[in-house]
Design a protein around this motif. Structure first.
Motif, PDB file in Angstrom:
ATOM      1  N   ALA A 232       0.826  -1.204   0.000  1.00 35.57           N
ATOM      2  CA  ALA A 232       0.000   0.000   0.000  1.00 35.57           C
ATOM      3  C   ALA A 232       0.865   1.261   0.000  1.00 35.57           C
ATOM      4  CB  ALA A 232      -0.931  -0.009   1.210  1.00 35.57           C
ATOM      5  N   GLU A 233       2.027   1.188   0.623  1.00 39.77           N
ATOM      6  CA  GLU A 233       2.900   2.366   0.674  1.00 39.77           C
ATOM      7  C   GLU A 233       3.426   2.743  -0.715  1.00 39.77           C
ATOM      8  OE1 GLU A 233       7.034   0.476   2.255  1.00 39.77           O
ATOM      9  OE2 GLU A 233       5.216   0.002   3.389  1.00 39.77           O
ATOM     10  N   HIS A 234       3.588   1.741  -1.580  1.00 46.37           N
ATOM     11  CA  HIS A 234       3.992   2.033  -2.953  1.00 46.37           C
ATOM     12  C   HIS A 234       2.873   2.755  -3.696  1.00 46.37           C
ATOM     13  CE1 HIS A 234       6.550  -1.799  -2.362  1.00 46.37           C
ATOM     14  NE2 HIS A 234       7.308  -0.741  -2.140  1.00 46.37           N
ATOM     15  N   TRP A 270      11.913  -6.660  -5.312  1.00 46.18           N
ATOM     16  CA  TRP A 270      12.516  -7.703  -4.487  1.00 46.18           C
ATOM     17  C   TRP A 270      11.523  -8.392  -3.544  1.00 46.18           C
ATOM     18  CZ3 TRP A 270      17.341  -9.811  -4.682  1.00 46.18           C
ATOM     19  CH2 TRP A 270      18.308  -9.128  -5.446  1.00 46.18           C
ATOM     20  N   LEU A 271      10.378  -7.818  -3.336  1.00 43.96           N
ATOM     21  CA  LEU A 271       9.399  -8.335  -2.378  1.00 43.96           C
ATOM     22  C   LEU A 271       8.994  -9.770  -2.725  1.00 43.96           C
ATOM     23  CD1 LEU A 271       7.691  -7.303   0.076  1.00 43.96           C
ATOM     24  CD2 LEU A 271       5.861  -6.846  -1.567  1.00 43.96           C
ATOM     25  N   ARG A 272       8.937 -10.632  -1.714  1.00 39.33           N
ATOM     26  CA  ARG A 272       8.536 -12.031  -1.938  1.00 39.33           C
ATOM     27  C   ARG A 272       7.384 -12.460  -1.031  1.00 39.33           C
ATOM     28  NH1 ARG A 272      12.633 -14.485  -5.116  1.00 39.33           N
ATOM     29  NH2 ARG A 272      14.678 -13.488  -4.928  1.00 39.33           N
ATOM     30  N   LYS A 273       6.698 -11.524  -0.431  1.00 39.97           N
ATOM     31  CA  LYS A 273       5.633 -11.862   0.511  1.00 39.97           C
ATOM     32  C   LYS A 273       4.459 -12.583  -0.136  1.00 39.97           C
ATOM     33  CE  LYS A 273       6.531  -8.231   3.927  1.00 39.97           C
ATOM     34  NZ  LYS A 273       6.763  -9.149   5.058  1.00 39.97           N
ATOM     35  N   SER A 285      -3.473 -10.964   3.459  1.00 43.34           N
ATOM     36  CA  SER A 285      -4.123  -9.756   3.972  1.00 43.34           C
ATOM     37  C   SER A 285      -3.372  -8.513   3.525  1.00 43.34           C
ATOM     38  CB  SER A 285      -4.213  -9.809   5.500  1.00 43.34           C
ATOM     39  OG  SER A 285      -2.914  -9.864   6.090  1.00 43.34           O
ATOM     40  N   LEU A 286      -2.053  -8.591   3.485  1.00 42.37           N
ATOM     41  CA  LEU A 286      -1.241  -7.460   3.039  1.00 42.37           C
ATOM     42  C   LEU A 286      -1.504  -7.178   1.558  1.00 42.37           C
ATOM     43  CD1 LEU A 286       0.837  -5.683   4.542  1.00 42.37           C
ATOM     44  CD2 LEU A 286       2.624  -7.076   3.511  1.00 42.37           C
ATOM     45  N   LEU A 287      -1.645  -8.240   0.773  1.00 44.42           N
ATOM     46  CA  LEU A 287      -1.932  -8.074  -0.650  1.00 44.42           C
ATOM     47  C   LEU A 287      -3.321  -7.483  -0.866  1.00 44.42           C
ATOM     48  CD1 LEU A 287      -1.396  -8.464  -3.654  1.00 44.42           C
ATOM     49  CD2 LEU A 287      -2.140 -10.836  -3.412  1.00 44.42           C
ATOM     50  N   GLU A 288      -4.304  -7.981  -0.136  1.00 45.47           N
ATOM     51  CA  GLU A 288      -5.664  -7.456  -0.278  1.00 45.47           C
ATOM     52  C   GLU A 288      -5.708  -5.976   0.048  1.00 45.47           C
ATOM     53  OE1 GLU A 288      -8.046  -9.902   2.207  1.00 45.47           O
ATOM     54  OE2 GLU A 288      -7.874 -11.678   0.920  1.00 45.47           O
ATOM     55  N   HIS A 289      -4.939  -5.575   1.044  1.00 44.56           N
ATOM     56  CA  HIS A 289      -4.897  -4.156   1.415  1.00 44.56           C
ATOM     57  C   HIS A 289      -4.292  -3.324   0.293  1.00 44.56           C
ATOM     58  CE1 HIS A 289      -4.656  -0.535   3.722  1.00 44.56           C
ATOM     59  NE2 HIS A 289      -3.335  -0.569   3.844  1.00 44.56           N
ATOM     60  N   ALA A 290      -3.233  -3.816  -0.305  1.00 45.46           N
ATOM     61  CA  ALA A 290      -2.593  -3.080  -1.397  1.00 45.46           C
ATOM     62  C   ALA A 290      -3.511  -2.978  -2.606  1.00 45.46           C
ATOM     63  CB  ALA A 290      -1.277  -3.766  -1.785  1.00 45.46           C
ATOM     64  N   LEU A 291      -4.146  -4.087  -2.982  1.00 42.98           N
ATOM     65  CA  LEU A 291      -5.039  -4.071  -4.143  1.00 42.98           C
ATOM     66  C   LEU A 291      -6.237  -3.156  -3.904  1.00 42.98           C
ATOM     67  CD1 LEU A 291      -5.067  -7.853  -5.185  1.00 42.98           C
ATOM     68  CD2 LEU A 291      -3.935  -5.960  -6.359  1.00 42.98           C
TER      69      LEU A 291
END
Length: 376
Positions: A232-234, A270-273, A285-291
């Motif tokens: 999300a910060e990106h 480089w992110l591999r989460k 959950s981190l991906l859903e927040h970013a999307l």
């Protein structure tokens, strides 16, 4: 030359163009047709009728062409046959092979051919592109050094020819500021190291000509593309701003680029989460927040982390991993590509025999799939 007449005024530019074409063919065996692809980077595209994603290529031209043929994007003559299809290559053309330049030239040729058919070829930055622009060649093969050494030889021959032509700006020395030796580097590799630095450093001829046209983050319809991952910060920083910043750094218009964007373990490259081999280790959950911060985004498509069992989706289809390690310098995986279209959703086009991507096991020959559907 169409109806253009040769005059004393335009002769120098015609000579320069001829020299450049000669160098292209000598280095890559390719004549680049038509106008150059656009120099600008576009971040957002509407959904095309057909969208194809290809993972990391890593210096293996033969396997790259196999993947594109699998998707019906090139014919037996290596000419664009994808019509109005949009192709996205998710980065990491460089390193682990000896045909990196040939792939860059080939993709540039396809860009020019595709646009004439209403199609599009979009190339992206991977972490290995940035590493090379930083002068980090830890994953460069000797064959890759040799390919750049040959390029530099002919490029300098071309520059010498241009210096003899009145009316042309005298080319700069591409080796300006580059040492004649490197600690710990064998003498047989020094020339290749110097050539690679000259070509790929910011403002270098290859970086400017090819890599500056890459995007670092891309949104096509409902799909977000990035090499490693996105947070999300990106998105808060601004997707277009990210692409503009990276492009301007490559062109020498910015002195540096933030490591948080392209170098750190939490950067876009480089992110591999979301690409860990074990699905349970992915941070959905981190991906859903970013999307959720990108209007209309439904899924993330990424490369970077080799999927030994082939292209797959996790997080209820929100994370699609397309790097199958096809390069001989990686795991020599069999080509697979991801196809996205409005009529049949997401499909994996695979060249693997007797393999069911859903069951993850081998199946009888009469039931071999040519395509495997994945969750949308």
């Amino acid at each position: 030359m169409d109806d253009q007449q040769i005059t004393c005024k335009n002769l120098p530019n015609l000579v320069s163009s001829f020299i450049d074409t000669f160098i292209d063919y000598t280095v890559a065996g390719i004549f680049l047709p038509g106008s150059p692809s656009p120099p600008f980077t576009q971040t957002f595209y509407p959904p095309p009728d057909r969208l194809v994603a290809v993972g990391d290529l890593h210096g293996d031209l033969v396997k790259s062409k196999q993947a594109l043929r699998l998707a019906g994007l090139i014919d037996s003559n290596d000419t664009w046959s994808g019509g109005s299809t949009t192709l996205v290559q998710v980065g990491d053309v460089l390193d682990r092979g000896g045909q990196e330049l040939k792939i860059l030239y080939f993709l540039e040729k396809l860009k020019r051919q595709a646009v004439k058919s209403g199609g599009n070829v979009i190339t992206m930055n991977g972490n290995h592109e940035i590493m090379n622009m930083d002068g980090d060649f830890c994953c460069t093969f000797p064959s890759g050094l040799d390919e750049f050494r040959r390029w530099a030889h002919w490029f300098c021959v071309g520059n010498d020819m241009k210096r003899l032509c009145d009316g042309l700006e005298k080319p700069k020395d591409i080796y300006d500021g580059i040492p004649l030796s490197f600690e710990g580097v064998k003498q047989e590799y020094v020339e290749g190291f110097r050539a690679r630095i000259a070509a790929l450093r910011p403002q270098g001829p290859i970086a400017t000509r090819f890599l500056s046209k890459n995007v670092t983050v891309l949104v096509v319809g409902e799909s977000v593309f990035v090499h490693g991952g996105i947070l999300a910060e990106h998105v808060d920083y601004g997707l277009e701003k990210i692409n503009n910043d990276v492009r301007d750094w490559i062109l020498g218009l910015k002195d540096k680029i933030s490591s948080d964007l392209v170098r750190s373990s939490s950067s876009l490259l480089w992110l591999r989460k979301f690409s860990n081999t074990t699905a349970e280790e992915c941070d959905c959950s981190l991906l859903e927040h970013a999307l959720a911060t990108i209007p209309g985004a439904r899924r993330l498509v990424m490369g970077h982390s080799i999927q030994k069992d082939g292209i797959n989706g996790v997080c209820d289809g929100k994370a699609i991993r397309v790097d199958v390690g096809i390069s001989k310098g990686c795991i020599n995986g069999l080509p697979e590509v991801l196809e996205i279209n409005g009529k049949s959703g997401l499909r994996i086009l695979t060249s693997k025999p007797m393999y069911d991507s859903n069951r993850r096991d081998f199946i009888p020959e009469q039931h071999r799939p040519q395509e495997v559907h994945v969750a949308a």
